[in-house]
Design an enzyme around this catalytic site. Structure first.
Site, PDB file in Angstrom:
ATOM      1  N   ASP A  27     -35.511 -30.314  44.497  1.00 30.54           N
ATOM      2  CA  ASP A  27     -36.781 -29.954  45.136  1.00 30.54           C
ATOM      3  C   ASP A  27     -37.160 -30.944  46.237  1.00 30.54           C
ATOM      4  O   ASP A  27     -36.730 -32.096  46.216  1.00 30.54           O
ATOM      5  CB  ASP A  27     -37.882 -29.893  44.065  1.00 30.54           C
ATOM      6  CG  ASP A  27     -39.123 -29.166  44.563  1.00 30.54           C
ATOM      7  OD1 ASP A  27     -38.996 -28.336  45.491  1.00 30.54           O
ATOM      8  OD2 ASP A  27     -40.217 -29.428  44.031  1.00 30.54           O
ATOM      9  N   HIS A  44     -33.174 -27.542  53.791  1.00 31.81           N
ATOM     10  CA  HIS A  44     -32.221 -26.840  52.905  1.00 31.81           C
ATOM     11  C   HIS A  44     -30.786 -27.154  53.330  1.00 31.81           C
ATOM     12  O   HIS A  44     -29.917 -27.373  52.496  1.00 31.81           O
ATOM     13  CB  HIS A  44     -32.459 -25.327  52.952  1.00 31.81           C
ATOM     14  CG  HIS A  44     -33.815 -24.916  52.453  1.00 31.81           C
ATOM     15  ND1 HIS A  44     -34.397 -25.468  51.342  1.00 31.81           N
ATOM     16  CD2 HIS A  44     -34.701 -23.987  52.917  1.00 31.81           C
ATOM     17  CE1 HIS A  44     -35.595 -24.907  51.145  1.00 31.81           C
ATOM     18  NE2 HIS A  44     -35.800 -24.010  52.076  1.00 31.81           N
ATOM     19  N   LEU A 138     -14.879 -30.582  36.199  1.00 29.23           N
ATOM     20  CA  LEU A 138     -16.334 -30.381  36.170  1.00 29.23           C
ATOM     21  C   LEU A 138     -16.707 -28.890  36.226  1.00 29.23           C
ATOM     22  O   LEU A 138     -16.178 -28.144  37.048  1.00 29.23           O
ATOM     23  CB  LEU A 138     -16.945 -31.092  37.392  1.00 29.23           C
ATOM     24  CG  LEU A 138     -18.455 -30.933  37.582  1.00 29.23           C
ATOM     25  CD1 LEU A 138     -19.228 -31.734  36.545  1.00 29.23           C
ATOM     26  CD2 LEU A 138     -18.870 -31.358  38.990  1.00 29.23           C
TER      27      LEU A 138
HETATM   28  C1  IPE Z   1     -38.046 -24.909  41.920  1.00 30.17           C
HETATM   29  O1  IPE Z   1     -38.643 -25.401  43.067  1.00 30.17           O
HETATM   30  C2  IPE Z   1     -36.917 -24.009  42.266  1.00 30.17           C
HETATM   31  C3  IPE Z   1     -35.771 -24.601  42.959  1.00 30.17           C
HETATM   32  C4  IPE Z   1     -35.604 -25.853  43.293  1.00 30.17           C
HETATM   33  C5  IPE Z   1     -34.735 -23.677  43.272  1.00 30.17           C
HETATM   34  P1  IPE Z   1     -39.976 -24.764  43.675  1.00 30.17           P
HETATM   35  O2  IPE Z   1     -40.319 -25.574  44.849  1.00 30.17           O
HETATM   36  O3  IPE Z   1     -39.787 -23.311  43.880  1.00 30.17           O
HETATM   37  O4  IPE Z   1     -41.007 -24.987  42.481  1.00 30.17           O
HETATM   38  P2  IPE Z   1     -42.606 -24.882  42.456  1.00 30.17           P
HETATM   39  O5  IPE Z   1     -42.963 -23.538  42.981  1.00 30.17           O
HETATM   40  O6  IPE Z   1     -43.129 -25.983  43.334  1.00 30.17           O
HETATM   41  O7  IPE Z   1     -42.970 -25.100  41.033  1.00 30.17           O
HETATM   42  C1  IPE Z   2     -36.233 -26.799  46.989  1.00 30.57           C
HETATM   43  O1  IPE Z   2     -36.957 -27.326  48.034  1.00 30.57           O
HETATM   44  C2  IPE Z   2     -35.250 -25.753  47.419  1.00 30.57           C
HETATM   45  C3  IPE Z   2     -35.590 -24.378  47.009  1.00 30.57           C
HETATM   46  C4  IPE Z   2     -36.595 -24.014  46.288  1.00 30.57           C
HETATM   47  C5  IPE Z   2     -34.663 -23.366  47.459  1.00 30.57           C
HETATM   48  P1  IPE Z   2     -38.305 -26.637  48.497  1.00 30.57           P
HETATM   49  O2  IPE Z   2     -37.993 -25.570  49.489  1.00 30.57           O
HETATM   50  O3  IPE Z   2     -39.082 -26.179  47.321  1.00 30.57           O
HETATM   51  O4  IPE Z   2     -39.021 -27.841  49.218  1.00 30.57           O
HETATM   52  P2  IPE Z   2     -40.546 -28.248  49.047  1.00 30.57           P
HETATM   53  O5  IPE Z   2     -40.790 -28.414  47.588  1.00 30.57           O
HETATM   54  O6  IPE Z   2     -41.364 -27.160  49.638  1.00 30.57           O
HETATM   55  O7  IPE Z   2     -40.644 -29.531  49.801  1.00 30.57           O
HETATM   56 MG    MG Z   3     -40.464 -27.030  46.151  1.00 31.79          MG
END
Ligand code: IPE
Ligand code: IPE
Ligand code: MG
Length: 252
Positions: A27, A44, A138
């Protein structure tokens, strides 16, 4: 010269117990990019490099299973252009990395509800799983369109379809083989980057006794050294599984 090095010394995680299974919520990509005045999708893209480094390190340190959350059931709620980008990136990464995974003896698995993926992505997922299926190193699991609620529900539905007689009396043991990660032991260590301290519908069933580690580092800044810190922290935990310390000492 090591003597005068200003670099922080890395903890040597190989002196302790290496978790067999690590599950990661990658995240913080969007916020990482925003801080740099870049579009979210730039984060990403950068996140793919972090994943590559974490995979290589897990392999080197003898982690047996690495499971990463790439796209949640709830991520469909994001703006359409970001969703489209993420699906495209998933396809592109599979295409470009599968050969390297194959050569590195990595077995790839994808878990989640595949019903909303494009035919092209579905085909690529099957081809990648098939190509790496006899690898013995792995086990890398990518959770895509995955949700813990979905997993428990689909497992229960499959179970009752296969064994309708169990409808009124099934147990945990009956459900387990139908869960999406039935092929792996439950995660020992969970890592969430990006500062949030929540599970966000990841492996709800499987995380019941997992050690939970949260770091403020956004995923694009996470790599070998940060993974070392997480594993070092894990090595200081006492896993009691409901028992008390003295009982654990008795079995040592
Ligand atoms: C969780 O992250 C999902 C992934 C990393 C794929 P999100 O960014 O979607 O989670 P919330 O919405 O902040 O809980
Ligand atoms: C996690 O990073 C990746 C996915 C959920 C695909 P985010 O896109 O949630 O990044 P933030 O949390 O908004 O910074
Ligand atoms: Mg996020």
């Amino acid at each position: 010269m090591a003597l005068f090095s200003r670099e922080r010394e890395e903890p040597n995680v190989l002196n302790g117990k290496i978790p067999r299974h690590i599950a990661v919520i990658m995240d913080g990509n969007g916020r990482w990019a925003k801080q740099r005045l870049m579009p979210r999708v730039f984060g990403h893209k950068k996140g793919v490099d972090s994943l590559r480094e974490v995979i290589t390190t897990c392999k080197e340190w003898g982690v047996e299973y690495l499971t990463v959350f790439a796209f949640s059931s709830e991520n469909w709620r994001r703006p359409a252009d970001e969703v489209t980008f993420l699906m495209g990136l998933f396809l592109q990464v599979l295409q470009s990395e599968v050969e390297r995974m194959y050569r590195n003896n990595i077995q790839l698995k994808v878990i989640g509800n595949r019903s909303h993926f494009s035919a092209e992505l579905l085909e690529m997922i099957s081809a990648a799983e098939e190509k790496t299926s006899s690898n013995t190193g792995l086990v890398l699991t990518i959770a895509a369109d995955y949700g813990g609620h979905w997993d428990i529900l689909q497992a229960t539905q499959q179970l009752l379809k296969d064994k309708p007689d169990l409808a009124s009396c099934f147990t945990e043991v009956d459900i387990q083989p139908y869960l999406a990660m039935a092929y792996a032991p439950d995660p020992d260590l969970f890592i969430r980057t990006g500062g949030e301290q929540r599970i966000s519908n990841f492996l709800l069933w499987q995380l019941a006794y997992t050690e939970l580690y949260f770091t403020d580092l956004p995923w694009p800044d996470f790599g070998r050294s940060a993974l070392g810190d997480a594993i070092f922290w894990y090595q200081g935990r006492e896993r009691r599984f409901g028992r008390i310390s003295e009982q654990l000492d008795a079995t040592k």
